[in-house]
Design a protein around this motif. Structure first.
Motif, PDB file in Angstrom:
ATOM      1  N   LEU A  91       5.749 -39.719   6.580  1.00 15.23           N
ATOM      2  CA  LEU A  91       4.913 -38.944   5.894  1.00 15.23           C
ATOM      3  C   LEU A  91       4.026 -39.664   4.737  1.00 15.23           C
ATOM      4  O   LEU A  91       3.194 -39.145   4.083  1.00 15.23           O
ATOM      5  CB  LEU A  91       5.457 -37.534   5.375  1.00 15.23           C
ATOM      6  N   GLY A  92       4.667 -40.610   4.163  1.00 17.23           N
ATOM      7  CA  GLY A  92       4.014 -41.342   3.178  1.00 17.23           C
ATOM      8  C   GLY A  92       4.787 -40.719   1.697  1.00 17.23           C
ATOM      9  O   GLY A  92       6.009 -40.452   2.085  1.00 17.23           O
ATOM     10  N   GLU A  93       4.310 -41.194   0.698  1.00 14.20           N
ATOM     11  CA  GLU A  93       4.959 -40.511  -0.538  1.00 14.20           C
ATOM     12  C   GLU A  93       5.374 -38.869  -0.406  1.00 14.20           C
ATOM     13  O   GLU A  93       4.428 -38.092  -0.184  1.00 14.20           O
ATOM     14  CB  GLU A  93       4.191 -40.802  -1.687  1.00 14.20           C
ATOM     15  N   ALA A  94       6.650 -38.602  -0.860  1.00 14.18           N
ATOM     16  CA  ALA A  94       6.819 -37.172  -0.759  1.00 14.18           C
ATOM     17  C   ALA A  94       7.472 -36.690  -1.848  1.00 14.18           C
ATOM     18  O   ALA A  94       8.250 -37.372  -2.684  1.00 14.18           O
ATOM     19  CB  ALA A  94       7.907 -36.961   0.396  1.00 14.18           C
ATOM     20  N   ALA A  95       7.036 -35.454  -2.383  1.00 15.55           N
ATOM     21  CA  ALA A  95       7.404 -35.043  -3.505  1.00 15.55           C
ATOM     22  C   ALA A  95       8.958 -34.428  -3.424  1.00 15.55           C
ATOM     23  O   ALA A  95       9.836 -34.705  -4.596  1.00 15.55           O
ATOM     24  CB  ALA A  95       6.638 -33.651  -3.690  1.00 15.55           C
ATOM     25  N   VAL A  96       9.601 -34.059  -2.350  1.00 15.48           N
ATOM     26  CA  VAL A  96      10.742 -33.810  -2.064  1.00 15.48           C
ATOM     27  C   VAL A  96      11.181 -34.237  -0.900  1.00 15.48           C
ATOM     28  O   VAL A  96      10.482 -34.240   0.332  1.00 15.48           O
ATOM     29  CB  VAL A  96      11.069 -32.203  -2.350  1.00 15.48           C
ATOM     30  N   PRO A  97      12.512 -34.270  -0.506  1.00 10.87           N
ATOM     31  CA  PRO A  97      12.949 -34.467   0.661  1.00 10.87           C
ATOM     32  C   PRO A  97      12.750 -33.742   1.789  1.00 10.87           C
ATOM     33  O   PRO A  97      12.898 -32.524   1.546  1.00 10.87           O
ATOM     34  CB  PRO A  97      14.702 -34.858   0.460  1.00 10.87           C
ATOM     35  N   GLU A  98      12.627 -34.469   3.123  1.00  7.63           N
ATOM     36  CA  GLU A  98      12.357 -33.622   4.011  1.00  7.63           C
ATOM     37  C   GLU A  98      13.749 -33.605   5.049  1.00  7.63           C
ATOM     38  O   GLU A  98      14.242 -34.574   5.070  1.00  7.63           O
ATOM     39  CB  GLU A  98      11.136 -34.265   5.112  1.00  7.63           C
ATOM     40  N   HIS A  99      13.722 -32.502   5.723  1.00  3.70           N
ATOM     41  CA  HIS A  99      14.677 -32.315   6.586  1.00  3.70           C
ATOM     42  C   HIS A  99      14.452 -31.606   7.876  1.00  3.70           C
ATOM     43  O   HIS A  99      13.438 -30.854   7.833  1.00  3.70           O
ATOM     44  CB  HIS A  99      15.924 -31.341   5.900  1.00  3.70           C
ATOM     45  N   SER A 100      15.161 -31.956   8.948  1.00  3.26           N
ATOM     46  CA  SER A 100      14.715 -31.292  10.373  1.00  3.26           C
ATOM     47  C   SER A 100      15.554 -29.948  10.525  1.00  3.26           C
ATOM     48  O   SER A 100      16.920 -30.253  10.609  1.00  3.26           O
ATOM     49  CB  SER A 100      14.952 -32.491  11.321  1.00  3.26           C
ATOM     50  N   LEU A 101      14.875 -29.163  10.890  1.00  4.68           N
ATOM     51  CA  LEU A 101      15.373 -27.986  11.674  1.00  4.68           C
ATOM     52  C   LEU A 101      16.525 -27.956  12.778  1.00  4.68           C
ATOM     53  O   LEU A 101      17.219 -27.676  13.043  1.00  4.68           O
ATOM     54  CB  LEU A 101      14.201 -26.873  11.731  1.00  4.68           C
ATOM     55  N   ALA A 102      15.708 -28.890  13.576  1.00  4.88           N
ATOM     56  CA  ALA A 102      16.602 -29.310  14.648  1.00  4.88           C
ATOM     57  C   ALA A 102      17.824 -29.827  14.439  1.00  4.88           C
ATOM     58  O   ALA A 102      18.971 -29.671  15.190  1.00  4.88           O
ATOM     59  CB  ALA A 102      15.762 -30.329  15.742  1.00  4.88           C
ATOM     60  N   SER A 103      18.030 -30.716  13.552  1.00  5.71           N
ATOM     61  CA  SER A 103      19.375 -31.119  13.076  1.00  5.71           C
ATOM     62  C   SER A 103      20.005 -30.204  12.421  1.00  5.71           C
ATOM     63  O   SER A 103      21.285 -30.098  12.690  1.00  5.71           O
ATOM     64  CB  SER A 103      19.207 -32.364  11.665  1.00  5.71           C
ATOM     65  N   GLY A 104      19.789 -29.206  11.909  1.00  3.28           N
ATOM     66  CA  GLY A 104      20.359 -27.972  11.297  1.00  3.28           C
ATOM     67  C   GLY A 104      20.967 -27.250  12.465  1.00  3.28           C
ATOM     68  O   GLY A 104      22.225 -26.690  12.425  1.00  3.28           O
ATOM     69  N   LEU A 105      20.456 -27.263  13.660  1.00  2.61           N
ATOM     70  CA  LEU A 105      21.055 -26.439  14.816  1.00  2.61           C
ATOM     71  C   LEU A 105      22.010 -27.203  15.382  1.00  2.61           C
ATOM     72  O   LEU A 105      22.820 -26.581  16.197  1.00  2.61           O
ATOM     73  CB  LEU A 105      19.891 -26.306  15.611  1.00  2.61           C
ATOM     74  N   ALA A 106      22.297 -28.325  15.056  1.00  3.17           N
ATOM     75  CA  ALA A 106      23.346 -29.374  15.474  1.00  3.17           C
ATOM     76  C   ALA A 106      24.591 -29.256  14.500  1.00  3.17           C
ATOM     77  O   ALA A 106      25.684 -29.981  14.755  1.00  3.17           O
ATOM     78  CB  ALA A 106      22.883 -30.716  15.761  1.00  3.17           C
ATOM     79  N   THR A 107      24.377 -28.517  13.344  1.00  5.73           N
ATOM     80  CA  THR A 107      25.528 -28.592  12.464  1.00  5.73           C
ATOM     81  C   THR A 107      26.658 -27.805  13.051  1.00  5.73           C
ATOM     82  O   THR A 107      26.534 -26.751  13.734  1.00  5.73           O
ATOM     83  CB  THR A 107      24.727 -27.831  11.110  1.00  5.73           C
ATOM     84  N   THR A 108      27.799 -28.064  12.317  1.00  5.95           N
ATOM     85  CA  THR A 108      28.950 -27.487  12.817  1.00  5.95           C
ATOM     86  C   THR A 108      29.192 -26.377  11.575  1.00  5.95           C
ATOM     87  O   THR A 108      29.180 -26.657  10.471  1.00  5.95           O
ATOM     88  CB  THR A 108      30.413 -28.405  13.116  1.00  5.95           C
ATOM     89  N   ALA A 109      29.254 -25.217  12.026  1.00  6.85           N
ATOM     90  CA  ALA A 109      29.545 -24.096  10.791  1.00  6.85           C
ATOM     91  C   ALA A 109      30.957 -24.319  10.484  1.00  6.85           C
ATOM     92  O   ALA A 109      32.133 -24.188  11.136  1.00  6.85           O
ATOM     93  CB  ALA A 109      29.343 -22.803  11.881  1.00  6.85           C
ATOM     94  N   ARG A 110      31.109 -24.290   9.165  1.00  5.95           N
ATOM     95  CA  ARG A 110      32.506 -24.343   8.525  1.00  5.95           C
ATOM     96  C   ARG A 110      32.515 -23.195   7.396  1.00  5.95           C
ATOM     97  O   ARG A 110      33.779 -22.965   6.887  1.00  5.95           O
ATOM     98  CB  ARG A 110      32.586 -25.622   7.830  1.00  5.95           C
TER      99      ARG A 110
END
Length: 566
Positions: A172-191
């Motif tokens: 994306l180039g220079e970013a004001a804040v970090p980007e995260h992927s929603l798809a990665s979130g769906l692979a998260t293990t709920a704790r």
């Protein structure tokens, strides 16, 4: 879990009076449960029943619940915690439903932005709500929404994260804040432990958006208690049950397709929701047959397109389609009369507002009521008053301004004390801005609006907001945006201008100013009329009634001229 009163989430909130809140709980309107808990009941009772369909993705109740748990954990891992707000701008997709449920489960508060919103609106909403994150698709048509989100984040200091749905591979180039992927979130293990985060009924569930009659949208705070009752009451009147198959094709962040009864209503009763990204008639009607859809919701322009398509092509061939709910704007009576003969579905007219009150025609009403009225309140606890300009009740059959209050109509907008003084009476009545007629049978007929708002296919546009952009242009002396009639969308924006001598302003100039500010496209005026002077009322205000009549007459004349030429 109750949000602490010192949290930003509870500042500038207008609460129901304590005695009324107690009555609503005692009488069972408010059940002290989180929105997610109603879905959890069906996860426990029939985990393998299909809950959600989106193209090739088919999720059971258990699968949807597990995906919402993964996203809930993902939010927690990003330090997004109970009481935090996140601005959600997603298309109709199963991920929208999973993320919404994730928020409901851990007390994170989604602010329901619209897919058409751009930098102008998103910046306002993020700042007003003090959102800590934005959730956006990678793009929408020709707009890079990742870039837009970073522009918003640069302007709103509370934003710490941008969560992207879709393509996350390109730099994306220079970013004001970090980007995260929603798809990665769906692979998260709920704790997380559900009991630790389970909201109480009085906690804030979400923020909906007002129609923005005095500029940019205001935030409508909905609690778990009041929004759950909104959904349950609508489910009862609409006869939603476990056999319901609901087609979600209007933007899901709107109150109507989300919770009247909508997507959440289908999940509340153990039914199934089919998500569709567009209400385009060919795909929508084919989907109704393919998925055995029983209920769909549309605005009048969409209903008209479906009717015309079915007449020409006969796409609907099955017999599952039982009810078409139509709302968002007044449906012309002649169009209402065509729904059942052409589509084979019973029409249910829906008239309401994200601020609360929902009216519906009943499925066993006779045809005259269904075609000619917009229904009556869904709850016996809904209070309505129809008053004249002096605030005095008018008799049935007489047009008047609609006031309402009840167990799912909040008592004020979030952080809007000045507007609340105008929109709410001291005893809690909400002035909706609608002019209605109550018939002796209790059904309402919508006669118009008393506020300066344009309803373009169900999307509400503030005339003041459009005018403010016109005033930024050199040479504009006076500006007045009014509704002009449109056979497909109901209304479009016509902008009247007076100019200072020697200047020239055209439609493209106004559109360019709005585009440069990142304004949603649906707000663009579609016609500019230059006049020598604005008509005024006796008290010196611009006479918009006169302007609306002018453009209506001019359009009629132009239509007649085209007819003569052909």
């Amino acid at each position: 879990m109750t949000t602490p009163t010192s949290s930003p989430a509870t500042e500038d909130v207008v609460h129901w009076p304590a005695d009324l809140a107690a009555r609503y709980r005692t009488e069972g309107y408010w059940q002290g449960r989180s929105l997610g808990s109603y879905v959890a009941d069906h996860v426990a009772a029939h985990p393998d029943r299909e809950a959600l369909v989106d193209g090739d993705t088919r999720l059971s109740y258990r699968q949807l619940w597990d995906r919402s748990a993964a996203l809930a954990q993902y939010l927690l891992d990003l330090s997004i915690t109970p009481g935090n707000r996140i601005l959600v701008q997603l298309p109709n997709c199963w991920e929208f439903v999973a993320l919404t449920l994730a928020c409901f489960r851990i007390g994170v508060i989604p602010v329901m932005a619209l897919p058409a919103h751009r930098r102008h609106e998103l910046t306002h909403l993020a700042a007003l709500s003090e959102s800590v994150a934005l959730v956006v698709p990678d793009c929408d048509r020709d707009t890079d929404l990742r870039e837009v989100a970073q522009q918003v984040a640069a302007d709103v200091p509370t934003i710490r994260s941008v969560i992207v749905h879709g393509d996350f591979t390109s730099a994306l180039g220079e970013a004001a804040v970090p980007e995260h992927s929603l798809a990665s979130g769906l692979a998260t293990t709920a704790r997380f432990a559900s009991s630790e985060y389970e909201p109480s009924g009085s906690d804030i569930a979400c923020f909906l958006l007002s129609g923005g009659t005095t500029g940019l949208p205001k935030l409508i705070l909905r609690t778990h208690d009041d929004y759950a009752y909104n959904i349950r009451a609508c489910c009862e009147v609409s006869r939603f049950d476990a056999d319901t198959v609901y087609l979600g094709t209007l933007p899901s962040s709107h109150n109507f397709p989300l919770a009247c009864p909508g997507i959440l209503g289908a999940l509340f009763v153990g039914g199934r929701t089919v998500m569709l990204s567009s209400p385009a008639p060919e795909r929508a009607l084919r989907t109704i047959d393919a998925e055995a859809v029983t209920v769909a919701a549309a605005v009048p322009a969409v209903a008209q397109a479906w009717i015309e398509h079915q007449r020409e092509h006969g796409t609907l061939r099955g017999n599952s389609f039982a009810v078409l709910q139509v709302g968002g704007s007044r449906m012309p009576d002649e169009l209402a009369a065509r729904v059942e003969p052409v589509l084979g579905a019973r029409l249910q007219q829906v008239f309401g507002m994200a601020e609360g009150l929902i009216n519906m025609t009943r499925l066993d009403d006779d045809s005259e009521v269904v075609v000619n009225t917009q229904g009556r309140p869904v709850s016996e606890a809904d209070e309505i008053a129809i008053v004249d300009e002096a605030g005095q009740p008018v008799p049935d059959g007489t047009p008047g301004a609609l006031l309402t209050r009840g167990p799912y109509t909040p008592r004020g907008y979030f952080r809007a004390p000045d507007h609340n003084v105008r929109a709410f009476t001291v005893d809690g009545w909400y002035a909706s801005g609608d002019i209605v007629i109550r018939r002796p049978d209790g059904n309402l007929v919508v006669a118009g609006r008393d506020k300066d708002m344009i309803n373009r296919g169900g999307e509400k546009i503030s005339a003041e907001e459009v005018e403010n952009f016109a005033y930024q242009l050199d040479g504009v002396d006076m500006a007045a945006a009014v509704a002009m009639p449109d056979p497909r969308l109901g209304e479009r924006v016509c902008l009247y201008l007076t100019l200072t001598p020697g200047h020239r302003v055209e439609l493209d100039d106004v559109v360019a100013a709005m585009d440069a500010a990142g304004v949603a496209r649906y707000k663009r005026p579609e016609r500019v009329e230059i006049v020598d002077a604005m008509p005024t009322t006796k008290v010196g205000k611009i006479d918009k009634k006169d302007l609306r009549e002018r453009i209506r007459d001019r359009l009629a004349h132009e239509s007649a001229s085209r007819g003569e030429q052909s």
